[in-house]
Design an enzyme around this catalytic site. Structure first.
Site, short mmCIF file in Angstrom:
data_model
loop_
_atom_site.label_atom_id
_atom_site.label_comp_id
_atom_site.label_asym_id
_atom_site.label_seq_id
_atom_site.Cartn_x
_atom_site.Cartn_y
_atom_site.Cartn_z
N ASP A 1 0.87 -1.17 0.00
CA ASP A 1 0.00 0.00 0.00
C ASP A 1 0.91 1.23 0.00
OD1 ASP A 1 -2.27 1.67 0.37
OD2 ASP A 1 -1.95 1.63 2.53
N ASP B 1 0.05 5.21 1.27
CA ASP B 1 -0.08 6.03 2.47
C ASP B 1 -0.14 5.18 3.73
OD1 ASP B 1 -1.13 9.14 1.75
OD2 ASP B 1 -1.31 7.68 0.14
#
Length: 381
Positions: free
Chosen positions: A113, A115
């Site tokens: 991922d 953020d």
């Protein structure tokens, strides 16, 4: 007292480990396959009876060994008043998954991922980020890298802005002949835009047309249905804005729609409850619609916004696996911070591959160091 607690905790972990590896025959035990899933009888396993909602296991989990590893670091069994916590269990499961992946050197692809996993929320992957040398180490080992992010841009320069530290570092490593032919891809908008590292591009990325990497099932999604689903989602989001009097505006994209704070002086901050309510209301409206049954979608809390994307991270990871040569879920690790079932977009990645649940970028660095440690221990016997 600590030794007695350690022994009891280890026994519990061993019992759960045996439940996961239930009915393994001698031949399968050699390769540590999850036997009942392989035979298609996992729906009748003891674990399924005890935990009806249990999902898919791509590999065995070496829970006892993982507990011993984490107990040395977190001193779980030495605590008198604080029992094993959620974070203790989360990190034990991460370690158990890493231990399984390094067994037989099965790991071929790691997806991340963006953020809160690689960098703080809203930041970018800058040159000094400590995760970069760890990712380069994976590339030197021949492991392929994917970043599967909710950030949905059609402009390649936007991804370079967010990920320039890593892309520049990979380019420098190629120049210095530290790595050869590294495979690094970005899957944006959960599962909608694919970009691949290109040493000869100004941004070190090139766009890969959707027709090249789309899964067969994704080709059945009609554009009219996608637009109509986003219309329904937009209506649901507007309803939430009105009902909770949110200082928010709608942002409509090619394959997503969401709410963001109204621009103005000072930074508008939504409460967690407002964000989760918006996710759950929108998700329910879409699930009950006819279009929501035809087109996969993901409604998620982005920290200070809520978005609905077409597809989800299971489709994103599966697309990465296919594009990179048909890598199996048991040879893929997805690292992310959002695995709670409500409003968490990494949750669906569990359907595609093994996963590790981290809480912040520092934990991602620690996870990759632990992976390297286990790999070295495995090689040394």
């Amino acid at each position: 007292m600590a030794s007695a607690a350690h022994r009891r905790y280890a026994e519990i972990m061993r019992d759960v480990e045996e439940l996961i590896n239930d009915h393994t025959n001698p031949e399968e035990a050699l390769t540590r396959k999850v036997a009942q899933q392989k035979r298609g009888t996992h729906e009748r396993s003891k674990l399924k009876l005890l935990v009806p909602s249990v999902g898919m296991f791509f590999t065995p989990l070496f829970l006892e060994q993982a507990f011993n590893f984490q107990d040395e670091r977190r001193r779980i069994s030495s605590r008198r008043f604080v029992p094993p916590s959620f974070n203790d269990i989360r990190l034990i499961l991460n370690s158990a998954q890493l231990l399984s992946l390094v067994r037989n050197e099965r790991l071929q692809l790691v997806t991340f991922d963006g953020d809160v996993t690689l960098y703080d929320d809203g930041d970018s992957l800058s040159d000094e980020n400590p995760v970069i040398p760890r990712i380069l180490r994976l590339l030197r080992q021949g492991i392929q890298i994917g970043i599967v992010t909710a950030a949905g841009y059609t402009d390649v320069a936007r991804y370079y802005d967010r990920l320039h530290g890593l892309l520049d570092a990979v380019a420098n490593a190629i120049t210095d002949k530290e790595v050869e032919d590294p495979r690094v891809i970005i899957l944006g908008g959960e599962s909608n835009y694919l970009f691949e590292f290109d040493f000869h591009s100004e941004t070190f990325l090139r766009h890969v047309p959707r027709t090249i990497w789309m899964l067969d099932e994704m080709r059945k999604w009609q554009e009219d249905d996608i637009e109509s689903l986003l219309d329904v989602a937009e209506g649901a989001l507007r309803g939430c804005i009105n009902n909770m009097q949110l200082s928010a505006e709608i942002l409509r994209k090619d394959r997503a729609v969401g709410i963001i704070p109204v621009a103005g002086p000072g930074k508008q901050k939504f409460t967690r409850e407002q964000l989760e309510e918006t996710v759950l209301v929108t998700q329910q409206i879409l699930e009950l619609s006819s279009l929501g049954k035809k087109i996969p979608f993901c409604a998620f809390n982005g920290g200070n916004d809520v978005f609905v994307d077409i597809g989800d991270k299971s489709w994103g990871v599966l697309s990465c696996q296919r594009y990179l040569g048909g890598i199996e879920g048991s040879k893929t690790l997805h690292v992310g911070d959002q695995f709670l079932s409500a409003g968490a977009n990494d949750f669906k990645a569990r359907l595609a591959c093994t996963t590790a649940w981290i809480a912040n970028p520092a934990e991602t660095v620690a996870l990759l160091d632990e992976l390297h440690l286990h790999s070295e221990n495995q090689r040394q016997g």
